[in-house]
Design an enzyme around this catalytic site. Structure first.
Site, mmCIF file in Angstrom:
data_model
loop_
_atom_site.group_PDB
_atom_site.id
_atom_site.type_symbol
_atom_site.label_atom_id
_atom_site.label_comp_id
_atom_site.label_asym_id
_atom_site.label_seq_id
_atom_site.Cartn_x
_atom_site.Cartn_y
_atom_site.Cartn_z
ATOM 1 N N LEU A 106 -57.027 -22.524 -55.719
ATOM 2 C CA LEU A 106 -57.554 -21.350 -56.429
ATOM 3 C C LEU A 106 -58.500 -21.713 -57.575
ATOM 4 C CD1 LEU A 106 -57.245 -18.237 -56.782
ATOM 5 C CD2 LEU A 106 -55.508 -18.774 -58.493
ATOM 6 N N ASP A 107 -59.689 -21.138 -57.567
ATOM 7 C CA ASP A 107 -60.665 -21.302 -58.648
ATOM 8 C C ASP A 107 -61.085 -22.750 -58.869
ATOM 9 O OD1 ASP A 107 -60.581 -18.613 -58.994
ATOM 10 O OD2 ASP A 107 -59.236 -18.673 -60.704
#
Lengths: 289, 289, 289, 289
Positions: D232-233
């Site tokens: 994530l990210d």
């Protein structure tokens, strides 16, 4: 780029060229590079729709000598009527810096040169004043005091030309040099002299530009680094920088902030020139940064 | 700012003022605020050495009514010969937007107004063309098509003035409105009309500025938001923005990037005006941002 | 601000204060200033909703002496439980700079101090290495070599404390000083020591941050100048700067560009501190720039 | 590039490729282009020292058909084990946009697409809420409401996959889509889904990042546009932007400013992807901008 263990040590080169645009340029150049056992590490090309010119910059390595590589490229260059240069990577551009009393830009250039981030040698600093001599001394750069008066201007430029010849100068940087060069000298230095001056939106003509900028309450002040041409401050732009200011800054503070921006724009322009990243496209520059 | 539980609910206000600089201004204003039970939450002052004027902006809360606070301040304002305004916080500036065919700036303003980040109401959009009518419709803003021809210009401005009067317009925003307002109208709108235009270093006069900028190979393009004066594009600057560009951008791409920057500079200028952060100091602005 | 011809020459002062927010602060302070014949030239106030503190900075002139002005303000300060300081304008902050081997930040600070744009005096440079001694010598600043080894750290800090006491040091600037100060020293220097470190989006923990940033292909690199606290690199932020980079930059080039940004952020932070523009609001700063 | 009057009309193409670095790549590619009667208009190459990969992007024109050009290049591509794509210039990337309630990024993308500065087609907008449906309607883009609950997530992703297949979607843009995609979907979308998120220096973990940033008094807030990965990210960064803020901005105002920056970074990332300027180099991107 991955060399086999028994390959001769490779040399790094930079090739820059421009020529009338037509099919086959990249193919011909890459053929010459293959013939010279060259490996491309970074390259950029650009065709200018306005001028019909094609521009190319290639970083490559080769086990051959400079002369051998040069020979391989020469035939191609000739066939396409190229303006071209072949540079040994790591060879530093011999640079003469001219300044007057303000040391901000000069200090920036000297510090960066010493720190190794600016690939230039500085065999001489020329000034029409003596204020910056201690700074030159600290960095061990010979300082030449060439005063300029209306009736000695020709003489001063002769001394400058002699110095450039003697020291094999390739680039002249006007780091807040407050004298106007003669048209003849500007023409002779075309493409190898960089100047810095303040820039505003809108622009201001005439004296005391920071006072004018202050009176108009500008919110940004900037600087433009450009090649010298006989048309004062109108040469091809290499780099521009701005910073934000507000109403509380006095004209003197604007000028101080302006000199910071000038230093940054000039250092970048000199770096890109010295890394052979700037090519001329008529009145404008192609910067392969 | 910490209100006791039984205090009446406080109202928020913004006071702006300017006057000839002399001792005691802040003290007198703060005395009036104390008399009005005011609590300062944010404030800034500035004395302009050039014009000898003093500027002040105060955000404060008070349990009193607008009229009561106004009365407390009026005597002080009179004693110091102030230009002053008292605004209820949260009261939105009634704004008329003028545009022609390009919707970038208009779209930005409408979106931000709807999103709540721009404290304005937009009771009307005026255009000399019809292209932007669907955008106005989407945001539910009445669209007024007021065509302009050389011989109908006076008539068009009369319609605009009538609309402004009818709708209690406080601010006019020229969001890429490509008609020149008459000198009379510019004068009447002084300090309450904001225009946006492109800005370059160096600046370019005449037609097709992005083509000129492209031909000179500028490395930055910018925009200036300013108050309208009869001296075209020379009014007091409120905000400026720039972005970096390079040689590979065509004139058309520069223009597209330019309209982005224009939208940003204009939105900020409108926001600061609507938050009563911009005060006029002769030909320049004080922006308490 | 317009003084009558026979008025005694005015002195310029800067007052900074913070206190629990409540009504009447500005009024009380301005009353004291009026009593001291003070004229406000620039001022800003801010009430922090989170901490319930009120902050104020005032530039003013007065014909009275420092002691007289101080006395006028002291009663008000006491009544509102203020933390406050009164500074003579033009009195320069006595600043000790610490550095290790990298001279970029040190060079920036020394040049700006010499050029007059940084209102500090620099009575000493302290380093755990000898590389930067010539730079200190050039600027005529006494250089103190205080080596640090794990078992001599206490001793080194004792020498630093003695030097600070002897030289009346008001501000310590860690200009790329690569030793960690002890918790005790950090606490004692709270609010009067400024550090600089690299900053990225996202941030990178651990060693060789520029290599990590390069491996992630960041498009911006930055620097944060902050007050020193015992929580390493987590003190209140004073200033941040970034520049744009691209994939072609090596980790070493990123580090060089990073040191430029560090120099800029640190110089600004030192300037704002020395101009008494930075006030502490718990873990964050109020910067009246 | 200068075509003779009787030449067949030329088509414009963009070629992108990456392969293990070795001598002769540019030569082989340019030979294929010559064989296809191609004229290079803009091109860039880069050899990544870390991964040993070579990257190339070429804009060129040719009188041949897409299939003919493709055939000429296929042999070379195979010989050098290239990952490669040949794009017709002007063919717009089929893009599905996902958003939740915040319309800032979506509005930016739709406006730019309509204005012609973003070379994408948008055959669908997908949202887990209904707030943005009117905006989609205004731009005439079919709006698909696909609600997501913990127990319907799989089902929702199935609908999304079906929609993508049906509409020949080439790029998914998460324009503030506040649901986390499953690992499987992230993997399947690798290199063709772009996300935007806030970025700070230092970074903040956990909920309410703008409140954390406000509490730390950051002076810059930023945004990062990156390819989606299952981490994530943490996917390869395409573009980053920042803007300056100060202590007077509330957390809510920081968030509003943050959404501006997010919109700008995301629009640029989508533009560069759609212009085939972004190539993947392991965990980072090469952006030939």
């Amino acid at each position: 780029m991955i060399s086999s263990p028994d390959a001769p040590a490779a040399n790094a080169f930079t090739l820059t060229l421009s020529c009338p645009d037509r099919p086959g340029i990249v193919h011909a150049v890459s053929a010459s590079l293959v013939a010279a056992e060259g490996n491309i590490t970074e390259s950029a090309q650009f065709g200018s729709p306005e001028t019909g010119s094609f521009f190319m910059r290639v970083d490559f390595t080769s086990p051959r000598s400079y002369e051998q590589v040069h020979t391989e490229l020469a035939a191609t260059a000739s066939a396409f009527a190229m303006s071209w240069e072949l540079h040994r990577a790591g060879r530093r551009t011999r640079t003469l810096i001219m300044a007057s009393k303000s040391g901000r830009c000069l200090n920036d250039l000297l510090f960066r040169q010493r720190a190794g981030t600016l690939p230039i040698d500085i065999p001489a600093i020329v000034s029409n004043h003596r204020e910056l001599e201690p700074l030159a001394d600290f960095y061990g750069v010979p300082f030449h005091h060439i005063p300029v008066a209306p009736d000695t201007k020709d003489q001063a430029e002769d001394r400058l030309r002699a110095l450039m010849a003697e020291l094999d100068i390739e680039l002249v940087v006007l780091a807040r040099y407050m004298q106007i060069l003669s048209n003849d000298l500007c023409r002779d230095l075309s493409g190898r002299a960089i100047n810095i001056h303040h820039s505003f939106l809108p622009s201001f003509k005439g004296a005391r530009p920071y006072h004018q900028a202050h009176a108009r309450g500008v919110k940004l002040i900037g600087a433009t680094a450009h090649y010298v041409t006989s048309d004062l401050d109108e040469g091809p732009i290499i780099e521009q920088e701005v910073i934000r200011v507000d109403h509380a800054r006095s004209a003197a503070q604007l000028a101080a902030l302006g000199s910071d921006v000038e230093g940054r724009a000039l250092s970048k322009a000199v770096q890109w020139h010295a890394e052979h990243r700037v090519l001329l496209d008529g009145r404008r520059t192609i910067v392969f940064s």
